[in-house]
Design an enzyme around this catalytic site. Structure first.
Site, PDB file in Angstrom:
ATOM      1  N   TYR A   1      37.161   6.246   4.677  1.00  0.00           N
ATOM      2  CA  TYR A   1      36.344   5.813   5.825  1.00  0.00           C
ATOM      3  C   TYR A   1      36.490   6.795   6.978  1.00  0.00           C
ATOM      4  O   TYR A   1      35.506   7.167   7.626  1.00  0.00           O
ATOM      5  CB  TYR A   1      36.770   4.413   6.268  1.00  0.00           C
ATOM      6  CG  TYR A   1      35.838   3.799   7.279  1.00  0.00           C
ATOM      7  CD1 TYR A   1      34.854   2.904   6.878  1.00  0.00           C
ATOM      8  CD2 TYR A   1      35.948   4.119   8.638  1.00  0.00           C
ATOM      9  CE1 TYR A   1      33.978   2.346   7.798  1.00  0.00           C
ATOM     10  CE2 TYR A   1      35.070   3.560   9.560  1.00  0.00           C
ATOM     11  CZ  TYR A   1      34.092   2.671   9.145  1.00  0.00           C
ATOM     12  OH  TYR A   1      33.228   2.122  10.056  1.00  0.00           O
TER      13      TYR A   1
ATOM     14  N   PHE B   1       7.154  16.774  14.289  1.00  0.00           N
ATOM     15  CA  PHE B   1       6.936  15.999  13.069  1.00  0.00           C
ATOM     16  C   PHE B   1       6.709  14.527  13.435  1.00  0.00           C
ATOM     17  O   PHE B   1       7.104  14.099  14.513  1.00  0.00           O
ATOM     18  CB  PHE B   1       8.127  16.152  12.114  1.00  0.00           C
ATOM     19  CG  PHE B   1       7.912  15.412  10.823  1.00  0.00           C
ATOM     20  CD1 PHE B   1       6.927  15.826   9.935  1.00  0.00           C
ATOM     21  CD2 PHE B   1       8.649  14.279  10.508  1.00  0.00           C
ATOM     22  CE1 PHE B   1       6.692  15.123   8.758  1.00  0.00           C
ATOM     23  CE2 PHE B   1       8.424  13.582   9.327  1.00  0.00           C
ATOM     24  CZ  PHE B   1       7.443  14.000   8.453  1.00  0.00           C
ATOM     25  N   ASP B   2       6.083  13.750  12.543  1.00  0.00           N
ATOM     26  CA  ASP B   2       5.688  12.384  12.944  1.00  0.00           C
ATOM     27  C   ASP B   2       6.863  11.491  13.333  1.00  0.00           C
ATOM     28  O   ASP B   2       6.741  10.703  14.271  1.00  0.00           O
ATOM     29  CB  ASP B   2       4.762  11.716  11.906  1.00  0.00           C
ATOM     30  CG  ASP B   2       5.335  11.677  10.510  1.00  0.00           C
ATOM     31  OD1 ASP B   2       6.397  12.276  10.297  1.00  0.00           O
ATOM     32  OD2 ASP B   2       4.725  11.054   9.625  1.00  0.00           O
TER      33      ASP B   2
ATOM     34  N   ASP C   1      14.444  21.463  15.160  1.00  0.00           N
ATOM     35  CA  ASP C   1      14.275  20.519  14.056  1.00  0.00           C
ATOM     36  C   ASP C   1      14.278  21.406  12.817  1.00  0.00           C
ATOM     37  O   ASP C   1      13.330  22.116  12.532  1.00  0.00           O
ATOM     38  CB  ASP C   1      12.954  19.762  14.226  1.00  0.00           C
ATOM     39  CG  ASP C   1      12.653  18.864  13.035  1.00  0.00           C
ATOM     40  OD1 ASP C   1      13.368  18.952  12.015  1.00  0.00           O
ATOM     41  OD2 ASP C   1      11.688  18.082  13.117  1.00  0.00           O
TER      42      ASP C   1
ATOM     43  N   ALA D   1      14.681  21.066   9.390  1.00  0.00           N
ATOM     44  CA  ALA D   1      14.524  20.576   8.010  1.00  0.00           C
ATOM     45  C   ALA D   1      14.328  21.714   6.997  1.00  0.00           C
ATOM     46  O   ALA D   1      14.889  21.691   5.916  1.00  0.00           O
ATOM     47  CB  ALA D   1      13.351  19.602   7.938  1.00  0.00           C
TER      48      ALA D   1
ATOM     49  N   LYS E   1      15.561  18.311   2.616  1.00  0.00           N
ATOM     50  CA  LYS E   1      14.706  19.469   2.324  1.00  0.00           C
ATOM     51  C   LYS E   1      15.627  20.655   2.003  1.00  0.00           C
ATOM     52  O   LYS E   1      16.100  20.792   0.888  1.00  0.00           O
ATOM     53  CB  LYS E   1      13.790  19.777   3.513  1.00  0.00           C
ATOM     54  CG  LYS E   1      12.650  18.798   3.685  1.00  0.00           C
ATOM     55  CD  LYS E   1      13.036  17.613   4.494  1.00  0.00           C
ATOM     56  CE  LYS E   1      11.866  16.754   4.908  1.00  0.00           C
ATOM     57  NZ  LYS E   1      12.296  15.514   5.538  1.00  0.00           N
TER      58      LYS E   1
ATOM     59  N   HIS F   1       0.355   5.657   8.555  1.00  0.00           N
ATOM     60  CA  HIS F   1      -0.053   6.196   7.251  1.00  0.00           C
ATOM     61  C   HIS F   1       0.758   5.632   6.081  1.00  0.00           C
ATOM     62  O   HIS F   1       0.271   5.570   4.968  1.00  0.00           O
ATOM     63  CB  HIS F   1       0.022   7.723   7.251  1.00  0.00           C
ATOM     64  CG  HIS F   1       1.376   8.281   7.549  1.00  0.00           C
ATOM     65  ND1 HIS F   1       1.975   8.155   8.780  1.00  0.00           N
ATOM     66  CD2 HIS F   1       2.255   8.931   6.771  1.00  0.00           C
ATOM     67  CE1 HIS F   1       3.158   8.723   8.734  1.00  0.00           C
ATOM     68  NE2 HIS F   1       3.357   9.209   7.526  1.00  0.00           N
TER      69      HIS F   1
END
Ligand code: F0G
Length: 460
Positions: free
Chosen positions: A75, A127-128, A217, A219, A260, A452
């Site tokens: 943990y 990004f969304d 960001d 990714a 990704k 979407h």
């Protein structure tokens, strides 16, 4: 005697396979109707070749699976965490690391500390989920992407760039409202388009001028590094790891979806060089994600991620990945199918407005094309267009200002080039009968944000 040059081939061989299921056109017509013409609502065994996303859909290597067996599930103080942290620090230069269960969780944790109502967050095509995490906090995401990105047929090397003039304007007018600048590498929404090193330097300079910090960001940061290596002067002889290190030297921190370029099926993290950001984010990691040395990930998953990050930042791995996407793009060139040019890192973005030019925007051409391609061959793509753009939070009107694209993502290390041939042939068949497709779809049910995923549609 003519000596043949050896062709390019994958940097791996295959040790485990997963059977695919084909279906009939009649079955697919029934299934997509039952799914309310929303491809997210299909079951995966109703799909032959899945190009919905490159997120969490890749294949791990034998070394990653071996690392999983060594995962430390403690943990607190897990050795897998320290292995992951060491790898991230070595690749990015960022000293502070917080694991999260995926990319949007990293956004949630960090933005909970940094974004307040009324804030303005400029960047290149957020990004969304990033936009969602900004707008749900009653703040504003301002898209400062270069205008070139809007013309899919324009062939420029770094269409993902931030327009320095647009960025400077936001800062000149609203600097006091800006908590940070966010640069998405590669720029997914603009078509997996890369951002140049030069542009990252310019963003840094503008940020410094106004005393602001910069988040990447990240990714698909390795894909971005590959494009810098192959397209920007001065980088052809550098290793991917050297290029990554320089890229991150222009940032203050990063949010990462490890699904990704981390080459794992689940995971994410925040990394930063600033103790105050780390201290601030820590307060939200514990209640939202988990204790600081696992934050939403299994020990074994952190171990696999550490290996994945190292593997993907080797030239052979990333080159194999990008060249497969370029292989598919070359097929589409052969057939004259318009897509966001030049092809980006993780996907083909077909310009649906150009393909289905008889269908009005109000009837969602890219979604219509996605449905047609699925019915044609069981290939599942994803609309990155007017449905994904959601409604304007103030006027509640549909946002028709951007591009309407059908994204065909290529999973990492999953399909062969024969599958690429099938995708291309299926798309050509739809393209050849495009003039017969005259009506699109209408929305019968939707949610306020990120509609979407669950939108219900009817065919007109
Ligand atoms: N940022 C970018 C640029 C992304 O493409 C994604 C996810 C995220 C953040 C969020 O990460 O999914 O791990 O929470 N993109 C996926 C896609 C879903 O299909 O493009 P996540």
């Amino acid at each position: 005697l003519i000596i043949m040059e050896l062709p390019f081939a994958e940097s791996y061989k295959i040790k485990m396979v997963e059977p695919l299921r084909k279906s009939t056109r009649e079955e697919r017509e029934q299934w997509i109707k039952e799914a309310d013409y929303n491809l997210f609502q299909l079951k995966s065994d109703q799909v032959y070749i899945d190009c919905l996303t490159d997120s969490g859909t890749g294949a791990m290597s034998d070394r990653q699976w071996a690392a999983m067996m060594m995962g430390d599930e403690s943990y607190a103080g897990s050795s897998s965490f320290f292995q992951l942290k060491e790898t991230i620090t070595r690749i990015t230069g960022f000293e502070y690391v917080i694991p999260t269960h995926q990319g949007r969780a990293a956004e949630n944790v960090l933005f909970s500390h940094l974004v307040t109502a009324g804030a303005v967050v400029p960047g290149n095509s957020h990004f969304d989920t990033t936009k969602g995490h900004i707008e749900s906090r009653k703040a504003f995401a301002v898209d400062c992407t270069v205008d070139e990105a809007k013309d899919t047929q324009l062939e420029v090397p770094f269409k993902g760039n931030v327009d320095p003039k647009k960025l400077e304007k936001v800062l000149a007018e609203k600097a006091e409202l800006v908590p940070f600048i966010i640069v998405t590498v590669t720029n997914n929404t603009a078509g997996g388009q890369p951002v140049s090193m030069q542009n990252l330097r310019e963003v840094r300079a503008i940020a410094d001028k106004y005393g602001k910090r910069v988040i990447f960001d990240s990714a698909r940061f390795v894909e971005n590094a590959y494009f810098i290596r192959t397209r920007e002067e001065g980088y052809a002889d550098k290793t991917i790891k050297e290029i990554c290190k320089e890229m991150f030297s222009y940032a203050d921190g990063m949010t990462m979806s490890s699904k990704k370029d981390g080459l794992v099926n689940m995971g994410g993290f925040i990394a930063t060089r600033h103790e105050d950001w780390y201290e601030g984010a820590k307060r939200f990691c514990i209640p939202f994600e988990g204790f600081l040395t696992y934050g939403g990930m299994n020990g074994r998953d952190m171990a696999a991620l550490a290996v994945g990050l190292d593997e993907n930042t080797e030239l052979e791995t990333i080159e194999t990945r990008i060249r497969q996407v370029q292989y598919l793009a070359a097929k589409l060139d052969e057939y004259g199918i318009p897509y966001q040019r030049p092809v980006g890192g993780h996907a083909i973005f077909v310009d649906a407005d150009r393909v289905l030019d008889q269908i009005p925007k109000e009837e969602f051409p890219a979604q219509t094309l996605a449905i047609e391609l699925y019915i044609e061959a069981g290939v599942r793509g994803c609309e990155i267009g007017y449905i994904l753009a959601d409604r304007d939070p103030v006027t509640r009107e549909n946002r028709f200002g951007g591009l309407d694209l059908l994204r065909l993502c290529i999973a990492r290390r999953v399909y062969t080039n024969n599958h690429m041939d099938v995708i291309a042939a299926a798309l050509k068949n739809v393209y050849d009968r495009r003039h017969e497709i005259t009506r699109g779809v209408k929305i019968v049910w939707e949610t306020e944000l990120m509609r979407h995923f669950t939108v219900k549609l009817e065919r007109l």
